[in-house]
Structures are given as structure tokens and as C-alpha cells.
Design a protein around this motif. Structure first.
Motif, short mmCIF file in Angstrom:
data_model
loop_
_atom_site.label_atom_id
_atom_site.label_comp_id
_atom_site.label_asym_id
_atom_site.label_seq_id
_atom_site.Cartn_x
_atom_site.Cartn_y
_atom_site.Cartn_z
N THR B 128 -18.29 -20.22 -3.05
CA THR B 128 -19.20 -20.24 -4.20
C THR B 128 -19.96 -18.92 -4.32
N ALA B 129 -20.39 -18.39 -3.16
CA ALA B 129 -21.18 -17.16 -3.19
C ALA B 129 -20.31 -15.92 -3.35
N LYS B 130 -18.98 -16.13 -3.32
CA LYS B 130 -18.01 -15.03 -3.44
C LYS B 130 -18.22 -13.98 -2.35
N VAL B 131 -18.30 -14.45 -1.11
CA VAL B 131 -18.42 -13.55 0.04
C VAL B 131 -17.17 -13.72 0.88
N PRO B 132 -16.44 -12.64 1.15
CA PRO B 132 -15.24 -12.76 1.98
C PRO B 132 -15.59 -13.24 3.39
N LEU B 133 -14.85 -14.25 3.85
CA LEU B 133 -15.07 -14.79 5.19
C LEU B 133 -13.76 -14.66 5.96
N VAL B 134 -13.79 -14.00 7.12
CA VAL B 134 -12.61 -13.95 7.98
C VAL B 134 -12.94 -14.73 9.23
N SER B 135 -12.44 -15.97 9.28
CA SER B 135 -12.79 -16.88 10.36
C SER B 135 -12.01 -16.58 11.63
N CYS B 136 -12.61 -16.88 12.77
CA CYS B 136 -11.94 -16.73 14.06
C CYS B 136 -11.53 -18.09 14.61
N ALA B 137 -11.47 -19.10 13.74
CA ALA B 137 -11.13 -20.45 14.19
C ALA B 137 -9.71 -20.80 13.76
N ALA B 138 -9.13 -21.79 14.43
CA ALA B 138 -7.68 -21.94 14.36
C ALA B 138 -7.15 -22.98 13.39
N ALA B 139 -7.94 -24.00 13.03
CA ALA B 139 -7.36 -25.13 12.30
C ALA B 139 -6.73 -24.69 10.99
N GLU B 140 -5.60 -25.30 10.68
CA GLU B 140 -4.86 -24.93 9.47
C GLU B 140 -5.65 -25.22 8.20
N ILE B 142 -8.41 -24.57 7.32
CA ILE B 142 -9.26 -23.46 6.86
C ILE B 142 -8.58 -22.68 5.73
N VAL B 143 -7.26 -22.51 5.84
CA VAL B 143 -6.56 -21.72 4.83
C VAL B 143 -5.54 -22.56 4.05
N ASN B 144 -5.56 -23.85 4.23
CA ASN B 144 -4.62 -24.73 3.53
C ASN B 144 -5.36 -25.98 3.09
N PRO B 145 -5.76 -26.15 1.87
CA PRO B 145 -5.46 -25.28 0.73
C PRO B 145 -6.20 -23.94 0.79
N VAL B 146 -5.61 -22.95 0.16
CA VAL B 146 -6.18 -21.61 0.18
C VAL B 146 -7.46 -21.56 -0.64
N ALA B 147 -8.49 -20.98 -0.04
CA ALA B 147 -9.71 -20.69 -0.80
C ALA B 147 -9.71 -19.18 -1.02
N LYS B 148 -10.14 -18.77 -2.21
CA LYS B 148 -9.96 -17.38 -2.60
C LYS B 148 -10.62 -16.40 -1.62
N TYR B 149 -11.77 -16.78 -1.07
CA TYR B 149 -12.54 -15.82 -0.26
C TYR B 149 -12.43 -16.07 1.24
N VAL B 150 -11.64 -17.08 1.64
CA VAL B 150 -11.62 -17.46 3.06
C VAL B 150 -10.29 -17.09 3.72
N PHE B 151 -10.38 -16.34 4.81
CA PHE B 151 -9.22 -15.92 5.58
C PHE B 151 -9.43 -16.34 7.03
N LYS B 152 -8.37 -16.26 7.83
CA LYS B 152 -8.57 -16.50 9.26
C LYS B 152 -7.58 -15.72 10.09
N THR B 153 -7.96 -15.39 11.33
CA THR B 153 -7.09 -14.56 12.17
C THR B 153 -6.30 -15.31 13.23
N ASP B 369 -0.97 -16.96 1.36
CA ASP B 369 -1.11 -17.05 2.81
C ASP B 369 -2.32 -16.24 3.27
N HIS B 370 -3.40 -16.95 3.62
CA HIS B 370 -4.61 -16.27 4.07
C HIS B 370 -4.73 -16.21 5.59
N ASN B 371 -3.61 -16.48 6.25
CA ASN B 371 -3.58 -16.32 7.71
C ASN B 371 -2.69 -15.13 8.06
N GLY B 372 -1.57 -15.03 7.37
CA GLY B 372 -0.75 -13.83 7.49
C GLY B 372 0.13 -13.77 8.73
#
Lengths: 296, 393
Positions: B128-140, B142-153, B369-372
Motif C-alpha cells: 500500500t505504501a509502495k515501498v520495495p521490500l526484499v524479505s529474507c524469509a523463505a515461505a512461498e 510471500i511471493v505467491n501470489p506476487v505483490a508488486k513491491y514484495v521480493f524475497k531472497t 517471479d519475485h524470488n528469481g
């Protein structure tokens, strides 16, 4: 059959851990009327100190060292924070203990760090197991049970046979009369704090290989120990131990009967709430002591 | 009645005592107000609390990388300021820190949080705040369904589960028991395992959830033992991972133990001692960098990170620190490419990142794919003589 034995021992392990905490709770409560919510922190301090000392000395020396250090800590805390209070109410003192528990936790976080540590197993190692009726039990469980039994026995002898122990019990049943009889109630309170800190530290050491020790592992223990003490009847060390074992067994068997393990705590607190409603003086209490505590 | 009231009061106080924890925030980099305004990046890590095996190395890594970048002159001529908040692993605290980072500190991007439960708690806030978030957590999730600003490593839990089941097939294991912690990570992993098991021809005989602060799991494992499982899968991040290993041996449940990719910190092995021997888990290559062939695309990156981290902090690297390494580098590269600290430009740059060689694998992000990462980001690892090794059947 072997499964039931397995669950029984699982409950006994948990229960004896709670019993150790309950013992410390009751000891302080019975001599001072304070519920010491920093009791769990004594276990944590004991475990952490022993782990640190064990790097330089053999385990028995480390355990003794940890008990001595934490016992002294208990005494110092009492003298610093309770001795000088002018006409303190019980509630004030309880809140001080809560504050202390938070402070001790933070200090531990800075002295050590956030990492989990543990003492090595007293007998055998992580894989050792003793067979009892088809169930496998870690030898450390017997160390815990043995230690609790020994502490209970010694404490009983101390409270009932020695002059100092009787003086402590006198403070418990009627502080004013005890004072009139020439008992220094302040000193008794310090002693109670030292004793329960020492017992807590010893407990923290023997359970460390099983539960592992972390700077914040005390809080959870304190709550369970409190439940155990309530169950047995506050202020009575021996019934408190029984209360602890009951809570542990109830938790283990709730899993056996299909409760999800994550809600084990609910079992313990369900029992606690039920007891508070039906028998607020505790399962094994005659009610006398409770009346004594009320008058304060 | 009086006693009852007293007891109720005490119980309330006790609850307050447990919930009362500290609040910390640490800043790495130049103070605000110096010439050439710094680029402010927020970080949420569970530095203390039950997930500290994740958060502590993550914080150390992120600070190390930021120091290195600043020492080399920063990004686009500006220095980086990293504001690290210690969430203690609590989703509630994580939410309020997120709001603080976004509204007060005006960060251009956030790395972390350490755990899946926390990440799910702030996924919508960042969106909502349109802030890019790159999470360090593993659960799928987080990126499924894809949220525009949320990524994970970290690698996805579905990929980890697939690796575990594949390995089981080669070992001839058909009936398993699952135990998992009641954290976001545990729940997500349990769901993935239960969903994928039938597809892989594996039967789940029992699935038990335990409290994240559990100190003894013999009761849960005794249940599994009674069902005669051929293997146990444990899915959690908390120290219970070590307890499972110990308790299995103690009650005589001598079947293979599989852990999730949350096992990738050697400290869990140290805590479980001999009981950890033979434990199998899918993990990134960071833990076995020594046995990688020369010329492996990740080898140089992994070796450099391992040496720098271990020289600076005098402790072994863990998978989790690696997730933070990937997260901070992805964000900084995106800032460099975007040429500004505009939140939307950074987001676009992250999504267009291709071929970034990190500790978790080679990242290729895309709008879908926001996990890559792909399945081959994992290796099956095992514990031998107290060390992580590649598993060779």
C-alpha cells in the motif's frame, strides 16, 4: 504400553522442570508473601553461568560455581531492592520482582548474547538413552528427577529440623509473632531469596542439556512454575512439586489424547483456571497457610 | 473471592512481563544532515528472541556490506545509511517498526524481516505504501501470489519440499511423519509438504505442530514412533530443530531425519551434537563452498563473503546471513541502476535484475517471479562429523 511409558516420562521431564521453579516460588512466598516473578531468571542465570564456567572447569565444578554465584546474586538483589523498602505492600514487591526479571534478562543479553547454549549431558551424550519398559529416556531426565527429589528432601529437613528453617516457617505463619519471638524477619527474607536463587540455579543447570538456555528462557519457565505452585497450593514447597509434576503429566497426556502439541500450554492453564475456581487454596492445601498469608 | 482477584491480577502481570521486551534500533552509516544526503535503507531483523539464529547474522552481514560500500565511496556519489530495527521475531513489533521506517525515517527500501510470519504481516503495508521490500524469509506465500513491491531472497519452501521428497524416493521412503513449529515458516512448510506429498507418492502418517518455544518434544515424536514412520521431516527455524534430533535418538526413533532449509546454521548442529549426524536438509551452497568445483558461477562470491564475514565477526557464516547479503546487494544494485532513491524506480530496477550471482543462487527476477531462483539453487546437504557436507547417495 511402551508408548504410555514414553508419554509418562515425557510428562515427568516437563513436570520436574516446573517443579524446580515452583519450589523457588513457594519458598519465597511462604517466608515473605512475595511472588517472585524473577524466579525463572534465576534458572536462566544458573544455566548461563554454568555454561560459561564449564569452558574452564569440569562440569561439577561449574555447576557448584554457578549455584554459589546465583545464590549470592539472590541475596544481593534482596538487600538492594527489598531490604530498604519502608512499609512495602506485597503488590509493590511483586511489581519490583517483575521489573527485576526484565532487568536481569536485558543484562544477560548484554553479558552473554542472543545465542542459545547448553551444558553438555552429565552422563552420556545427545544420543544416549536408557530403556525402561520399552520406552527410551535420556539419562539427563534421571538427573533432573534425582536433583528435584534430593532438593525436596533436603529442603524438608531444613525447614522442619533446623532452627533457622523453623524460624523461616515461623515468619511464614505469623510474621509479627515471629518478630516478637526475636526472629530477624529481614534476614529470613534475604535467606529465602538466596535459597530459592540457589535452587533455581541448580535447576537451571540440570535442565540446560534438555531445554537449552537462552537469555530469555526464564519468563516461560516462571509462568509454568507459577501454575504449578498455584496448583499445589501457594506457599507449600512439597505440594508445589506435586503440582509441577501434575502440570507436566497433563501436558504430555493431552498430546497423547490428540490435543495439538502447540496448545499444550492451554492444558496447563485450563487446569490452573479450574483449580482457581474450585479450590483457590490449591489441590493439596489445607487452607491454614493461605489464611496466614491473607492477614499480611 | 479475594484470592481469586489477586490471582487474576498476578496472571495479568505475568502476561505483561512476557510481552514486555526491549526495543532497539541501530544505525550504520553517516548521520543524517551531512553534506550529500545519504540514501536511507531500512532493515527489520529478529536480532534477539527465538529467531535470533536468523536475525543476528543477517544484521551483521547487512552492516558489513553497507560499511564496505560506504568505504568504497557509496552509491551514485551518496553514502548509504542503514537503520536496523530488532523485531525480536514478533510480527506485531515488526508491523509498528515498518510503519516507523516508512513514515518517520522515509526509507527508500526495506530489507528483511527474518521470518515468514513477520513478512506476511507487513506484505500489505509495503504494498500500500509502495515501498520495495526484499524479505529474507523463505515461505512461498510471500511471493505467491506476487505483490508488486514484495521480493524475497531465500529459496522457496516448495522447492525445499520437492528436494526432500526427491531424496526420499531415492532412499525408498514412502511413509513419513511431519513435525513443524507454530510459526509462519512452520505453517507454510507444513502446508507445502502436505500438498506435495501425494504428488510425489509419499504418504504422511502424522503431522504434528509444536510450540515455537517448546523445550522437549519426546511426546510429539513418541506419537510418530507409534505410527512406524520411515522418516521424520521437521520444519521450523527455532532451536527446536536441535531438540528434535536429540529427542529422536533418545526415544529410539532411529529413522532418517529431514530438516527444512532453516537448518542452515552450524549452531543448530553444535547444539544437537552427535544426534545431528546424518541429518538431511536442502540448503544453499554457501555452507559447502569448500567442496564446490572451481569455476562454479557462485564460488567466487561465496568465498569472498565467507572470508569477509568470518574475519570480521569470528563466527561461521550461515545461510541466513547469506539471505541478507543477497537482499542488501539486490537493493543497492537497483539503486545504482535506477540512479536515484525513488521508491518506484528502485522497485522497477529490482524486478529487472537478471543474472545476479548471490549466496542463494543466481537470481533472475521477472514480473511473475519475485524470488528469481530455481530448483537448482539448492543442494541436498547432510551433517558429517559435525560439519555440513554435500549429500551423495
Amino acid at each position: 504400553m511402551s508408548q504410555i511409558v514414553q508419554f509418562f516420562f515425557s510428562g515427568l521431564t516437563l513436570g520436574s522442570i516446573y517443579a524446580v521453579v515452583a519450589l523457588g516460588f513457594n519458598l519465597i512466598y511462604s517466608t515473605t508473601g512475595i511472588l517472585n516473578f524473577a524466579q525463572g531468571e534465576f534458572l536462566m542465570l544458573g544455566g548461563m553461568t554454568a555454561v560459561t564456567l564449564a569452558r574452564f572447569t569440569p562440569i561439577p565444578v561449574a555447576v557448584v560455581g554457578a549455584v554459589v554465584i546465583v545464590t549470592l546474586c539472590g541475596g544481593v538483589l534482596e538487600i538492594l531492592f527489598f531490604r530498604r523498602l519502608r512499609r512495602p505492600t506485597v503488590l509493590q514487591m511483586i511489581i519490583i520482582t517483575i521489573g527485576l526479571s526484565i532487568v536481569i534478562r536485558e543484562v544477560a543479553l548484554h553479558v552473554w548474547d542472543e545465542k542459545v547454549r547448553s551444558l553438555s549431558y552429565f552422563t552420556g551424550n545427545e544420543c544416549s538413552s536408557v530403556r525402561v519398559l520399552g520406552a527410551g529416556i535420556s539419562p539427563q531426565v534421571f538427573w533432573v528427577l534425582g536433583t528435584v527429589a534430593l532438593v525436596v528432601l533436603l529442603l524438608h529437613l531444613f525447614l522442619h529440623r533446623s532452627l533457622v528453617g523453623r524460624a523461616m516457617r515461623a515468619c511464614a505463619s505469623n510474621p509479627e509473632a515471629a518478630m516478637l519471638a526475636g526472629i530477624n524477619t529481614g534476614r529470613m527474607r534475604t535467606l529465602a531469596f538466596m535459597l530459592s536463587a540457589g535452587i533455581g540455579a541448580l535447576g537451571g543447570c540440570v535442565i540446560s542439556p534438555i531445554t537449552m538456555t537462552q537469555y530469555d528462557s526464564g519468563a516461560g519457565l516462571a509462568i509454568k512454575g507459577f501454575a504449578a505452585a498455584m496448583l499445589g497450593g501457594l506457599g507449600r514447597p512439597m505440594p508445589g512439586v506435586l503440582g509441577g509434576l501434575l502440570v507436566g503429566l497433563a501436558e504430555a497426556f493431552s498430546v497423547y489424547f490428540g490435543m495439538p502439541a502447540a496448545y499444550k500450554d492451554a492444558t496447563a492453564f485450563g487446569i490452573l483456571v479450574a483449580v482457581l475456581f474450585v479450590r483457590p487454596q490449591g489441590l493439596f492445601s489445607s487452607g491454614e497457610l493461605q489464611a496466614g498469608a491473607q492477614e499480611r | 473471592m479475594k484470592t481469586l482477584a489477586k490471582c487474576a491480577l498476578v496472571l495479568g502481570l505475568a502476561a505483561a512481563m512476557v510481552s514486555c521486551r526491549k526495543k532497539t534500533s541501530e544505525v550504520t552509516g553517516p548521520p543524517v544532515g551531512q553534506p550529500g544526503k545519504p540514501i536511507v535503507i531500512g532493515a527489520l531483523f529478529a536480532v534477539t528472541g527465538p529467531a535470533s539464529f536468523l536475525g543476528a547474522p543477517e544484521k551483521k552481514t547487512a552492516e558489513m556490506i553497507v560499511d564496505q560500500i560506504n568505504a568504497a565511496g557509496g552509491v551514485n556519489g551518496r553514502l548509504i545509511q542503514l537503520i536496523v530495527k530488532d523485531t525480536g521475531g514478533s510480527p506485531e513489533k515488526c508491523i509498528s517498526f515498518t510503519r516507523q521506517l516508512i513514515d518517520e525515517n522515509k526509507v527508500c527500501a526495506i530489507i528483511g524481516p527474518s521470518t515468514s510470519g513477520e513478512t506476511m504481516g507487513i506484505k500489505n503495508i509495503c504494498e500500500t505504501a509502495k515501498v520495495p521490500l526484499v524479505s529474507c524469509a523463505a515461505a512461498e506465500v510471500i511471493v505467491n501470489p506476487v505483490a508488486k513491491y514484495v521480493f524475497k531472497t531465500p529459496q522457496k519452501d516448495s522447492q525445499a519440499a520437492t528436494w526432500i521428497f526427491r531424496t526420499m524416493k531415492t532412499m525408498g521412503i514412502k511413509k513419513i511423519g511431519i513435525v513443524s513449529g507454530n510459526t509462519g515458516f512452520g505453517k507454510a512448510g507444513k502446508n507445502q509438504l502436505e500438498k506435495l506429498a501425494p504428488e510425489m507418492g509419499i504418504e504422511v502418517l502424522a503431522s504434528e505442530v509444536y510450540d515455537k518455544r517448546a523445550t522437549d518434544l519426546t511426546d510429539v515424536l513418541a506419537k510418530l514412533k507409534a505410527k512406524n514412520v520411515q522418516a521424520v521431516v521437521n520444519w521450523s527455524i527455532v532451536p527446536a530443530q536441535s531438540i528434535v534430533a536429540k529427542n529422536m535418538k533418545q526415544i529410539g526413533l532411529n529413522v532418517p531425519l529431514f530438516q527444512s532449509h532453516g537448518f542452515g546454521n552450524i549452531k543448530y548442529v553444535e547444539q544437537a551434537g552427535e544426534a545431528a549426524e546424518g541429518t538431511l536438509f536442502p540448503g544453499g551452497r554457501l555452507l559447502v563452498v569448500g567442496s564446490l568445483p572451481n569455476g562454479h558461477p557462485q564460488k567466487a562470491v561465496l568465498e569472498a563473503y565467507k572470508t569477509e564475514y568470518e574475519d570480521r565477526y569470528h563466527e561461521a557464516v550461515s545461510t541466513f546471513g547469506g539471505h541478507a547479503y543477497d537482499a542488501i546487494n539486490i537493493v543497492v544494485n537497483a539503486i545504482r541502476k535506477a540512479g536515484s532513491d525513488d521508491r518506484d524506480k528502485i522497485r522497477d530496477a529490482i524486478e529487472n535484475t537478471k543474472g545476479f550471482v548471490g549466496t542463494g543462487g543466481v537470481f533472475n527476477f521477472s514480473p511473475e517471479d519475485h524470488n528469481g531462483l530455481t530448483l537448482d539453487a539448492f543442494e541436498m546437504l547432510t551433517v558429517k562429523n559435525g560439519k555440513f557436507e554435500l549429500y551423495r547417495p
